[in-house]
Design an enzyme around this catalytic site. Structure first.
Site, PDB file in Angstrom:
ATOM      1  N   HIS A  67       1.121   7.959   8.516  1.00 44.58           N
ATOM      2  CA  HIS A  67       1.951   8.070   7.589  1.00 44.58           C
ATOM      3  C   HIS A  67       1.101   9.300   7.109  1.00 44.58           C
ATOM      4  CE1 HIS A  67       5.056   5.221   6.273  1.00 44.58           C
ATOM      5  NE2 HIS A  67       4.436   4.735   6.127  1.00 44.58           N
ATOM      6  N   GLU A  83      -1.446   2.851   6.985  1.00 43.39           N
ATOM      7  CA  GLU A  83      -1.497   4.254   5.622  1.00 43.39           C
ATOM      8  C   GLU A  83      -1.514   5.557   6.465  1.00 43.39           C
ATOM      9  OE1 GLU A  83       0.680   3.889   3.349  1.00 43.39           O
ATOM     10  OE2 GLU A  83       0.765   1.358   3.646  1.00 43.39           O
ATOM     11  N   ALA A  93       0.850  -1.529   0.151  1.00 38.43           N
ATOM     12  CA  ALA A  93       0.082   0.276  -0.269  1.00 38.43           C
ATOM     13  C   ALA A  93       0.560   1.181  -0.075  1.00 38.43           C
ATOM     14  CB  ALA A  93      -1.105   0.089   1.421  1.00 38.43           C
ATOM     15  N   MET A  94       0.559   2.503  -0.423  1.00 36.22           N
ATOM     16  CA  MET A  94       0.954   3.368  -0.553  1.00 36.22           C
ATOM     17  C   MET A  94       0.907   4.667   0.195  1.00 36.22           C
ATOM     18  SD  MET A  94       3.925   5.269  -1.281  1.00 36.22           S
ATOM     19  CE  MET A  94       4.517   6.828  -1.047  1.00 36.22           C
ATOM     20  N   GLU A  95       0.997   5.865   0.645  1.00 37.16           N
ATOM     21  CA  GLU A  95       0.344   6.291   1.607  1.00 37.16           C
ATOM     22  C   GLU A  95       0.387   8.235   0.677  1.00 37.16           C
ATOM     23  OE1 GLU A  95       3.141   5.141   2.332  1.00 37.16           O
ATOM     24  OE2 GLU A  95       5.264   7.043   3.103  1.00 37.16           O
TER      25      GLU A  95
END
Ligand SMILES: [Zn+2]
Length: 890
Positions: free
Chosen positions: A354, A351, A315-317
């Site tokens: 972040h 996430e 996953a990416m924040e």
């Protein structure tokens, strides 16, 4: 990002060697100010742009064409010129630049491929100027920058999604930009798309207009404009376009306001809306919880979470536009296991953490990525623990700490932080030492300071540095400022800049407890590393804390008969070795310990076996004393040890061992019941799944195997047996499965009810017993049918297969080039990780020599660790196999 896989990759530039020096040397990162010399030569540093021209706002318009997998774009970058320059230097790569204007005038430019830079030939005086660039690019298939993801819709037609993943340095592949984390700027994004497509970016949609061509004629497209972002780094920019659906927004109250809300949605491919409720619930919890914990409102206007079919990372924040793998956001809680749901909750919480720590306050340079990820790991556990206290998340975190210990016990481990010159040098930071060790160190600090004091420090840090960039030490200083008198920086530096961790020895000397520290190693060591160790003690039931900053510390005890628990509560990043007297006192009061304390006793014992200080036979007897325990975590530690012991044996000795396992586990299963009990806790159901699976496979119990077949038959008939049993039984029946069952599992993988079920069936294909079945699975991994984000992990499980690991290794060795061409670079070393379990001397020699000729350039350090662990396991086999076999057969 989240650790499932990492999306950073190796650029063409030569990698810089780095060495864990073990010293407390600090890195100076401010030399970026000198990245250009007086003549404006931008090559002074190939990694850091000059600071003479600084962006503060991007006005970006992008027009994707999904069918041709291409895009055109236009960007205006408002900059401040800090000193007169002869040229302007920024980043661009794999882009076709068609025109550049500065201050409205066309100017010359050139691209510098090796440094991924665009050099604009335009002298500028001090002041401000606008750079305007027109460009075109490709939606690539490499899952980085702006890329192409696909799915098959309900009509069987392939649909394309334009998805983005910028971290670490791929934003420059989507549009020209100053692509370093401390060039924070405001982004004003417009996407020009077909009207039936959904377009999503960091900001909320604020305007939608008909898009006209140069002659003001309609183009049939719409221009969707998004609200401008807060000042943020380029690696957090996101835009996604495709045939997608969104849930109704959940309105989460904005902390510190009356009547203001944060709209929270999940965006997914059509037809998966019924799998969104759990992810939304976790998301809403996390948003509310972090606002309260940090004491700072959510830093942007909306929060979209997108489930993408193809995604290299977990996953990416991206600020306000968080991207996930489908299996980490979409689930059916009634059909998922506790672990699958916990994993999803962890990732969502990670996430969300972040959005503040990472997005609002950001590392200056990529050396800080470890703190970014370690902190998000710590917070994900804390947030998940608050979400579902009954899951005992801090207890199960022990398993993650053990994963870090495993690597950190090796001579080839690394320091947590290390100097990073080239951005790709930080690729090696996306590992267990960053996430699991880093998170464990923060937990240790939090427990030492008290949770309230730690939270106060974090909140102070975030408000002090909001919208800015920081170094690691800024966090320690902020925590110290908020908590006068604790040497936080000194303490943490000893753990961050030194590799490894201590073994604390506790011995009784009259009425004194003698605590001493020595770096833990598999094997003998005279390593003189000294850690500043916060130690929690429980002496005759009374808790206290001491700071062990020397090799030895003496503590007066109430009496020579005192019972002492070292690392009480179990949160220290350390192992404990008691002398015989203290040890027997601790074991005599097992029930008075926390679950983590008991977990640690078993985990420490198994690692003493690996280190050669305890026999496997003694370990087996030791864990047989835990037959009364019903703690999931303790059984998980026992299961790890039993699997390790099983790897030492074959033939009759293995059969004798299986009987010992069955004798230990069978009565517990009988007492728990073979099937789920109404209203039991999630963890009890999970314990049953673990034990039934262990009994069926490692215990070779026909009763357990039959029960697993019954569970799967019930599941196939739609009778909804407990998901924990289904998950365990899926692997157990595969382990003795026929070709018919293989075909059945394969077809279930092809048309799954949920993303979790799909992965369960896929990975079970690596458990089958016959050689030709595993050959089929290996072919499947290479066939293109399995997404490249999963195929390496399928091969990983084939290598871990007790019977066919060596054959899989040989097949993979043959297809090494193909594997490297097909699979994401960051997955290669994780694919081969279980070679550490292949311990026959000729296989060890083959593996070690193969990798000396085929190094994995993007994961050199991790590869070293896998190879060293293989040698450690091989030595364990040589030392213990004969002795243990003899005892089992005696
Ligand atoms: Zn992360």
């Amino acid at each position: 990002m989240q650790l499932l896989t990492r999306a950073t990759r190796v650029a063409g530039a030569a990698r810089q060697a780095w060495g864990g020096t073990g010293s407390l040397a600090r890195v100076t990162l401010d030399n970026a100010d000198n990245a250009t010399d007086a003549t404006g030569d931008h090559t002074a540093s190939p990694y850091r742009l000059p600071r003479s021209v600084v962006p503060h706002r991007y006005t970006l318009a992008l027009q994707p064409d999904l069918e041709s997998a291409s895009f055109v774009g236009h960007v205006i970058i408002d900059t401040v010129v800090n000193e007169p320059v002869q040229q302007i230097v920024l980043n661009a790569d794999e882009l076709d630049i068609t025109e550049v204007k500065v201050g409205g005038e066309p100017v010359g430019f050139h691209l510098h491929a090796t440094t991924e830079r665009l050099v604009i030939h335009s002298a500028q005086a001090e002041g401000t100027t606008a750079i305007e660039i027109t460009f075109a690019g490709t939606l690539n298939d490499k899952l980085r920058g702006w890329y192409r993801s696909t799915y098959i819709d309900e009509q069987g037609v392939e649909q394309v999604i334009a998805a983005s993943q910028m971290q670490a340095t791929d934003c420059r592949r989507a549009f020209p930009c100053f692509d370093e984390p401390d060039f924070k700027a405001v982004f004003d994004v417009t996407l020009i798309v077909e009207p039936h497509l959904m377009a999503v970016s960091n900001g909320p949609e604020v305007e939608r207009t008909e898009f006209l061509d140069g002659t003001d004629a309609p183009t049939g497209k719409v221009a969707v404009r998004f609200g401008e972002t807060m000042p943020m780094s380029t690696y957090l920019v996101a835009f996604v376009v495709g045939r997608l659906e969104a849930t109704e927004p959940m309105m989460v109250p904005r902390e510190g306001t009356v009547g203001e809300f944060i709209p929270l949605r999940i965006i997914h491919v059509p037809g998966k809306g019924h799998l969104t409720a759990f992810g939304l619930d976790v998301g809403a919890h996390s948003l509310a919880w972090y606002q309260h914990y940090y004491g700072i409102p959510y830093p942007t206007d909306k929060c979209d979470m997108l489930a993408l079919p193809d995604f290299a990372a977990g996953a990416m924040e991206n600020l306000g536009c968080i991207t996930y793998r489908e299996s980490l956001l979409l689930a059916d809680p009634a059909a998922a296991t506790q672990f699958e749901l916990q994993n999803l909750a962890d990732v969502v919480a990670h996430e969300m953490a972040h959005m503040w720590f990472g997005d609002l306050v950001t590392m200056k340079w990529w050396n800080g990525i470890w703190l970014n990820e370690a902190f998000a790991t710590f917070m994900e556990i804390a947030c998940c623990d608050a979400y579902r206290p009954d899951w005992l998340r801090w207890t199960s975190f022990s398993l993650e700490r053990s994963a870090a210990f495993e690597v950190d016990s090796l001579a080839s481990t690394r320091t947590v932080e290390y100097p990073v010159e080239a951005p790709e040098d930080c690729d090696g930071m996306f590992d267990v030492l960053t996430y699991q060790k880093g998170g464990s160190l923060l937990r240790m600090l939090e427990q030492y300071l008290t949770p309230e004091a730690f939270q106060r420090g974090v909140s102070h840090y975030l408000s002090k540095h909001e919208y800015a960039n920081t170094e690691t030490g800024d966090l320690w200083d902020a925590i110290e400022e908020a908590n006068q008198g604790t040497p936080v920086r000194q303490l943490m530096d000893s753990w961050i800049w030194q590799a490894g961790y201590p073994l604390l020895s506790a011995t009784l000397d009259g009425t004194q407890l003698v605590l001493s520290q020595q770096r833990f190693a598999y094997g003998d060591t005279d390593d003189a590393t000294l850690f500043v160790v916060p130690v929690h003690l429980r002496i005759d039931g009374v808790d206290s804390k001491v700071l062990l900053s020397d090799f030895e510390l003496r503590i007066d005890l109430p009496s020579s008969a005192s019972t002492v628990v070292v690392n009480a509560g179990g949160h220290g990043y350390l192992r404990v070795a008691y002398d015989a007297t203290l040890r027997s006192r601790v074991l005599g009061e097992l029930d008075g310990l926390t679950i983590i304390d008991r977990y640690n006793l078993v985990d420490d014992a198994w690692n003493e076996v690996v280190a050669g200080r305890l026999s496997a036979s003694a370990f087996l007897t030791f864990v047989e004393g835990f037959g009364h325990t019903r703690d999931l975590a303790v059984w998980q530690a026992i299961a790890v040890g039993l699997r390790g012991v099983g790897r030492l044996l074959d033939g009759d000795a293995f059969v004798a061992f299986q009987k010992r396992v069955a004798a230990l586990v069978g009565p517990v299963v009988a007492q728990l019941g073979w099937d789920a009990v109404p209203d039991e806790s999630d963890l009890q159901a999970k314990l049953r799944g673990l034990l039934v699976g262990t009994l069926a496979v490692l215990g070779n119990s026909t009763e357990a195997q039959q029960h697993c077949r019954t569970v799967i038959a019930q599941y196939d008939q739609g009778l909804n047996p407990d998901p924990e049993l289904v998950s365990a039984a899926t692997n157990a029946v595969a382990a003795s499965g026929t070709d018919e069952l293989y075909d059945a599992f394969l077809s279930k993988f092809r048309s799954p009810a949920t993303p979790q079920e799909q992965l369960r069936y896929l990975y079970a294909l690596a458990e089958f017993p016959d050689a030709h079945q595993i050959e089929r699975t290996i072919e499947l991994a290479f066939s293109g049918e399995v997404r490249t984000q999963n195929a390496p992990f399928l091969l990983n499980r084939c290598i871990a297969n007790r019977h066919h690991g060596v054959a899989t290794w040989h097949a993979l060795r043959q297809r090494w080039t193909e594997a490297n061409d097909k699979f994401p670079g960051n997955t290669i070393v994780r694919m081969i990780d279980p070679v550490k379990l292949l311990t026959a001397p000729e296989v060890v020699a083959d593996v070690q020599s193969f990798f000396s000729e085929h190094p994995i350039a993007q994961a050199r350090k991790t590869l070293d660790q896998v190879l060293e662990r293989q040698r450690v396991n091989s030595a364990l086999l040589a030392r213990e196999a004969g002795r243990l076999s003899g005892e089992l057969l005696a």
